[in-house]
Every structure is written in C-alpha cells, then in structure tokens.
Write an enzyme that holds these catalytic residues in place. Structure first.
Site: not given
Ligand code: NAD
Length: 356
Positions: A142, A191, A223, A247, A251
C-alpha cells in the site's frame, strides 16, 4: 483529566455514528469528572468538497496537536472519479503515515448475545471466537511505488511491496506484548513459500520471538490462514501480519463475529496517541437514514479511553453499557434477529448513554 480529541466525522454515516459516540464520551466525562475537548478535523470526501484535498493541512495539524483521534469513515461513490492521488482514502493513508501509526489492532470477539448472527456453523463457533489481528499499517504494497504505463500497445501496472527489518520488528513486538496479556500464542501469517518480503517477515518475527520465550509462535501461509479462520477460529489468540494480508484477514475475522457494525479498531505508533475508528466504511447505502449501528465507533472510543488515556474503568463502563443495551434486546438493523427490539442510530446512542 483534560484530553483533546481530534474528531474526523467523514462521509456517509460517519457524522451520525461519530455524533452518537461524542454523546457517549460526554456521558463518561460527566460521570468520571473529565473534560474532553473536541477539535473538528474534516477529512475525506467532505474535505475534497470544501478544500479540494482529502486531508487539509489544518486537519492534519489538529490531529497532530491532539491527544488522540476519533474517526467515523471516509469515502463514497460521489468521489470515486477523483484522481488516485486525491481520493478520500488517500487522506487516511497520509494521516496514518504522518502520525506514524504503524500498527492496527482489531479484536474479533463474538458477543454472546449476538451468537445467532455468527455465519459459522454453531459447532464451529462453539469453540469461542476471541482473537486479535495485529496488522502492519504503513508499509508493504500500500505504501510502495504504484505505476501504470503503456507497453506493447496495452496498459501495464505495478505495485511494489517492500519491508525492512525494523518495520517488521516493531509490529511483531506489539503482537508479542499483546499475547502476554492474553493466551500467549502468536500466529504470524505470510506467504514465505513465494515472496521475499514474506521470507524476511518470517525470519524477523522468529528472531523477535526469542525475546518472548513464554509466548508460543506459529507460522502460517496466508491462504491457509484464510481457510483456518472459518474452519477453526478458536485456535487463534494473536495474529500478526503485513499490511495487505492484514487488510483482508481482519475483514474476514470481523465478519465471522456477526456484524461489521460492531467492531472497533485502534491504530497506534510510538507513544500513547492513536487513531480509533470502526472497521466499516461510510455505508453510503444507509447514510442519513438513522439506520447505522454506532456500536463499532462507541467501542472504538472505549479503546481510546483504555489505550491512549489509561482510563480502564471508563472504558469498562462504556463496554458494560453496550453489553447492557444488547442484553435488553435493543438492535440496530444490521444485528436484528427475531424478537429483537428495533432501534435506529440515535436511539441506540441514547440507550448507551443512559446505561452509563
Ligand atoms: P461499508 O463498510 O461502508 O459497507 C458495507 C455494508 O455494511 C453496507 O451494506 C453497509 O450498509 C453495511 N454497514 C457498514 N457499516 C455499518 C453500520 N455501522 N451499521 C449498519 N450497517 C453497516 O463498505 P463499502 O460499501 O465497501 O464502502 C463504502 C465506502 O466506504 C467506500 O467509499 C469505501 O472506500 C469506504 N471505506 C472507508 C473506510 C474508512 O474510512 N476507514 C473503510 C472501508 C471502506
């Protein structure tokens, strides 16, 4: 105590939920003998309309000069056509960076009175859902370089993700310190089978763990984590992860607890000043209709009292007031179940104040 709070009402339902939350803070001030002074700091779409930019210098200065910041939400379809550098969310990213808020903490806790709102099978939720997601907030993709260019007759785009060790170390320490006050288990998510930034993340978090021999550290690929959060949420205590993964996972984590309208979050850097907000957006679909649930923002204010102002009893009073209102069956539309007593945003705010 006297505290100054910068208030960013923002867009959509922001002004409604922040208005009710300030009423709750006023009730706390009256009960406990404090003075809270509010400094308005326009940000987001409303600031674009009034000042041409999402974060005017005057708002940034107000935030930097205050003891803490309370934010509703910013953004909405009206400003979707703004150039990327001038969108409402840019104001938020700029503010986080200017305040040095490198950690975002989001609790994912199921309220016992709202267990029917949990979308997971009862046998899965029965193990209890009570964990926090600690997300790195001002690094990674970001905040990397974003470029779009033309190549071979078509557009091509690139977003650069980078992390340095100190950025990982400081957020890892927040997670381990938090785990010490909880069930002493940190799950670090990356990851590392694909990404260099993730391999550095894993190595650095592992090194920090040596300072915390009393806390268990586990590593998990992102994942798999996305799957485990809905398969067995009870296994998590503190999750720590980088900006983009955090992020998405935070959620997901908040959704399994019931409503997006109930969950607060805090963003902290060095020192006690933080930014507190609900996790949801500006909900333009219900803005101005007295339908928004203010509880996420009210609980964000409770986090502010606890973490920035060291007012544990005051924070507990707010949380107990919310619990009390829920126990009596009062529900905004988003958490409505059969038999619930329907209320709008204003009435929910009044009931919480009354309980305080
Ligand atoms: P959203 O969170 O605003 O809304 C998603 C759904 O949840 C909607 O149906 C909405 O009505 C409902 N909802 C959200 N908060 C609620 C509440 N307190 N009470 C009852 N229902 C609630 O997400 P979105 O629709 O994807 O985004 C809308 C705008 O908000 C976009 O412009 C987005 O960029 C912005 N946004 C801002 C922030 C922020 O300010 N931190 C965060 C996320 C999204």
């Amino acid at each position: 105590m006297n505290k100054t709070i910068a208030v960013i009402r923002g867009d959509g339902i922001g002004p409604e939920i922040v208005g009710e939350t300030l009423g709750v803070l006023d009730a706390v001030a009256a009960k406990f003998g404090h003075t809270f002074t509010y400094r308005e700091a326009p940000m987001g779409g409303c600031a674009i309309d009034a000042f041409g930019v999402p974060l005017p210098d005057s708002s940034l200065a107000a935030c930097l000069a205050s003891d803490s910041v309370l934010l509703g939400a910013v953004g909405g379809p009206k400003w979707d056509g703004q150039p990327a550098g001038n969108r409402p969310e840019r104001g938020l990213l700029k503010l986080r960076e200017a305040m040095g808020l490198y950690t975002n903490v989001r609790p994912a806790r199921m309220f016992s009175d709202l267990s029917a709102a949990c979308p997971l099978r009862p046998d899965i939720a029965a193990g209890g859902i009570d964990f926090v997601v600690v997300r790195e907030l001002i690094g990674g993709m970001y905040f990397g370089r974003h470029t779009t260019w033309e190549e071979n007759g078509e557009l091509r785009a690139e977003d650069v993700c980078s992390y340095s060790e100190h950025e990982i170390r400081r957020v890892a320490r927040v997670a381990f310190d938090m785990a010490r006050k909880r069930r002493r288990r940190v799950t670090s998510i990356d990851k590392a089978n694909v990404l260099d930034t993730s391999r550095l993340w894993r190595r650095t978090v592992t090194a920090v763990a040596e300072e915390y021999p009393d806390v268990e550290l586990l590593h998990m690929y992102v994942d798999n984590a996305a799957m485990q959060i809905v398969r067995d949420p009870g296994q998590f205590d503190v999750i720590v992860t980088e900006n983009l993964f955090g992020d998405i996972l935070s959620d997901e984590a908040s959704q399994i607890t019931g409503s997006i309208g109930m969950i607060p979050s805090s963003s902290m850097g060095e020192g006690t000043r933080g930014m507190y907000e609900p996790i949801h957006g500006s909900a333009p679909d219900i803005a101005g209709q007295d339908k928004a649930n203010p509880i996420g923002t009210v609980l964000a204010a409770a986090m502010m009292l606890r973490y920035s102002f060291d007012m544990a009893a005051e924070a507990a009073a707010v949380e107990a007031a919310v619990d009390g209102v829920l126990k009596e069956g009062w529900r905004c539309g988003d958490i409505m179940q059969g038999g619930g007593r329907p209320v709008g945003c204003r009435e929910m705010g009044r009931l919480i104040r009354e309980h305080i």
